[in-house]
Motif scaffolding. Sequence first.
Motif, mmCIF file in Angstrom:
data_model
loop_
_atom_site.group_PDB
_atom_site.id
_atom_site.type_symbol
_atom_site.label_atom_id
_atom_site.label_comp_id
_atom_site.label_asym_id
_atom_site.label_seq_id
_atom_site.Cartn_x
_atom_site.Cartn_y
_atom_site.Cartn_z
ATOM 1 N N TYR A 80 -19.709 18.337 21.598
ATOM 2 C CA TYR A 80 -19.242 19.551 22.305
ATOM 3 C C TYR A 80 -18.703 20.549 21.292
ATOM 4 N N PHE B 124 -15.930 24.190 21.315
ATOM 5 C CA PHE B 124 -15.023 25.043 22.115
ATOM 6 C C PHE B 124 -14.162 25.885 21.165
ATOM 7 N N ARG C 93 -13.337 28.278 16.075
ATOM 8 C CA ARG C 93 -14.471 27.743 16.858
ATOM 9 C C ARG C 93 -14.750 26.340 16.311
#
Length: 908
Positions: free
Chosen positions: A66, A68, A83
């Motif tokens: 992932y 985020f 980031r």
Amino acid sequence: IDGIVWEADAKTLQFTFVSKQAERFLGYPVENWLNQATFLFKHLHPDDRHWVAAFCAEATLTQKDYEFEYRMMTANNQTVWLRVLVTVVVEDDQAVRLCGVMLDITQRKQAEKALKEKERNLQTIFNSTTDALIVANLAGNIVDINRKAIELYGYTTKEFVALHTGQLTHPTSHYGLGQFIKEIKTNRVAVKETVDIRKNGTLFNAEVNGTILEYSGQKHLLIIIRDVTDRKQTEEALRESEAKFRHIYDNAPVMMHSIDVKGIICDVNRKWLEETGYSREEVIGKKADFLMTDESSERAVSKGVSQFWHDGYVRDVHYQYIKKNGAVIDVLLNCDATTEPTGKLIRLSVVRDVTEQKQTEKALKKAMKSAESANRAKSEFLANMSHEIRTPLNAVIGFSELLSSLVTEQKPKTYLQSIKTAGKSLLTLINDILDLSKIEAGRLEIQYEATHLNHILNDLKNIFAIKIAEKQLDLILELDQDLPQTLMLDEARLRQVLLNLIGNAVKFTDKGHIKLSAKFDDSQALGLIRDETENRPEVPREIQKTAMNYDSRSSINKSLILNHKGDVIKSALRNHIDLILSVEDTGIGIPEEQQDIIFESFRQQDGQKTRKYGGTGLGLAITKRLVEMMKGSISVKSQVGVGSVFQITLRHVALSPSEASSLTQETSFDFNTISFEKSLILVVDDIDSNRSLIKECLSQANLDIIEAREGQQALFLAEKYHPNLILMDLRMPVMDGYEATKQLKKNQRTFDIPIIALTASVKVDSQSNMKAQFGFDGYLPKPVNLAELFNQLSHYLNYTQTGLMVPKNSVWADRFKNHSKNIAPFPELFKMLEEKMMPLWQEMNGVMEMDMIEDFAERLMTLGKEYKISIIIDYAENLHEFAEHFDIKHLEETLQAFPEIVSIMVNG
């Protein structure tokens, strides 16, 4: 990689590896990252801690990679956006560690934030502008609108985006829309006025501006719409107003022209052209003073223009214009600054031809000069005639009075009385004419002084008592008990007014009564009294309570307030009252249609019998004017056969702060009853009869007389004999009385001699002015009143009063002489007669107050009965009977005998 490479335990999220860039990015040593189990969560931005922990836990559980974005706090407490790209490492189907990289995206985030703020600001501006804004694609389809567009057209946003711009415009305005959009597409700003349609079908005038706009990355049309309906209506109204003004301007009945700031004529109306004879082409563009006379032009340049630019206007300035045909006209110019629709400042002038008015004014001035000259001639004539008539009247009246004291027979006395009456009537007529002349010329002044009103009214009652008694009338004196005692009035003029009114009442009344009333109007005092008394500690509570319930008609209220030393009522009335005097009679009355003319000069009631009533018609005219000069008014109510009421209202009469020095307090002298100590009098007069009269009168009062015919002789005799007093005529040949007095007062040997002016001239000033300006010590008008003359002399010469001379043929004196031998000596009676009765007689003698005389007679009768002296009883009964029947003739004779009767009884 320009980022932080890291590795952490999947369960605890404690870092097991961190690249060196970590120190550069966040400022924390690598050891801190590795040794602190909660490093990550400790240094996350407080707003991000909760959701980041939850997000990581869920991703690890699902064993999916992932990415985020979140915020961390640097060592120097700055916020950094990161980031994060995360890979989940799985062993034996379990997530054992996390590997990833952290990239610094702070600058990108700041740029995004700035862009959002800019878009937000643009949207605010877009929706806040007062004009409607519409964004449409190049085909004209609407894609966005602002709030003002919704408000102006009435559509919702959803309805708007389904419309084409052409649907907002009325068909009459479609012409030219293609050209309008074409101009916009060429990156130019296009402007067009249209009539647009609202959703509800109503129309409005619109001013439309269009330009190209980048919107969502593509070119669009930005259309700006402003509602100009009000402006259009204003412009239309202005056009109509200008048309009306032009119509008025061109058709005005007076000359009008417009001048610019340089003084150049820029417009004129038809009347201006008609009056001056010029054409429009001949005057437009010329200097405005081209048609003025030289004097007017010079005055306009030096004063008129500067005054205009200072004040912004000029009013009624007189100039002279030269018409095209050479004629000169007088004009009055009024000018105001104004602006034309173009914004140009101009002077708009209205010019009025006043040539005829100026000619009339010149004629009027000439007539006024003639009238003033005639008025001066009239005044001079009246002054001369007064002097010429008063001079012989002085002898007629004076010698008649002198002979009356010497003649004892009744018939000659009657003749002398007729002469005196005729002389005094002529003198009254002269005085009336002179008073009227003074009033008309504005030379009669009102002299206010402290005056006892009740003294004046009682005097008037006594003056008319005998005449009223002869006509068997009742005289009623009615005074308001609260009337202030001392008022500031012109006593002499008020007496003159009341004498006239009461005299008329007596003249025209044959039966009934005459009532003289005096009161004051305090109707305006109510509020003032309350204001002045309420919450004032120095005012007793009883007074305050009474004032709060004050009724101007209540004598109880008035008395209570007045008894408080008068301060409250005086303060409330502001030391002024309205004085109301009235004279009521039951005489012949005046018809209603005649009640106005009786106040006109030389006018009398129509049908009045002049032979019976006499008069010149001046009395009421003078009365009215005197009342008006005293800030008052006079009115009459009358009914034929019933009677009349004349009412005088004197406004704003001041209450005097001091006691009055009333004319009524002057001592009355009779030359038969006074004797001066031996003194020398110098009589200066160019008329022999005048000197003879004064000499004869004064010689009877123990005075020696020397005579001079004119001022030069008076100077010589005064210095030679130094008389005790000088009686000085004013108009004499060689040297007049003014110059003679001036020189006598300058001379160290004669300056202390009292000088009394005697003159028949009407031009002399008041007594105070005579003393201040010319040095006279006193002043008496001719014909000389002997009582006034003796009064003046008494101020400067020592004298004794000898008592009343009783006629030698007194019947009562003879009767008392015959009975005196039968009257026993009663010292108590004689003392009573001398000390009690004689002062009473002196008090009432000459007054003829019937109540006083009856009371006097009753006291005498009581004394006669007490001492059983029949002659006193008889005398008292006769006196009482004469008083009851108003038998004035016998009453006077009987009263005059009393001093001699007392003398006979006391001295035997």
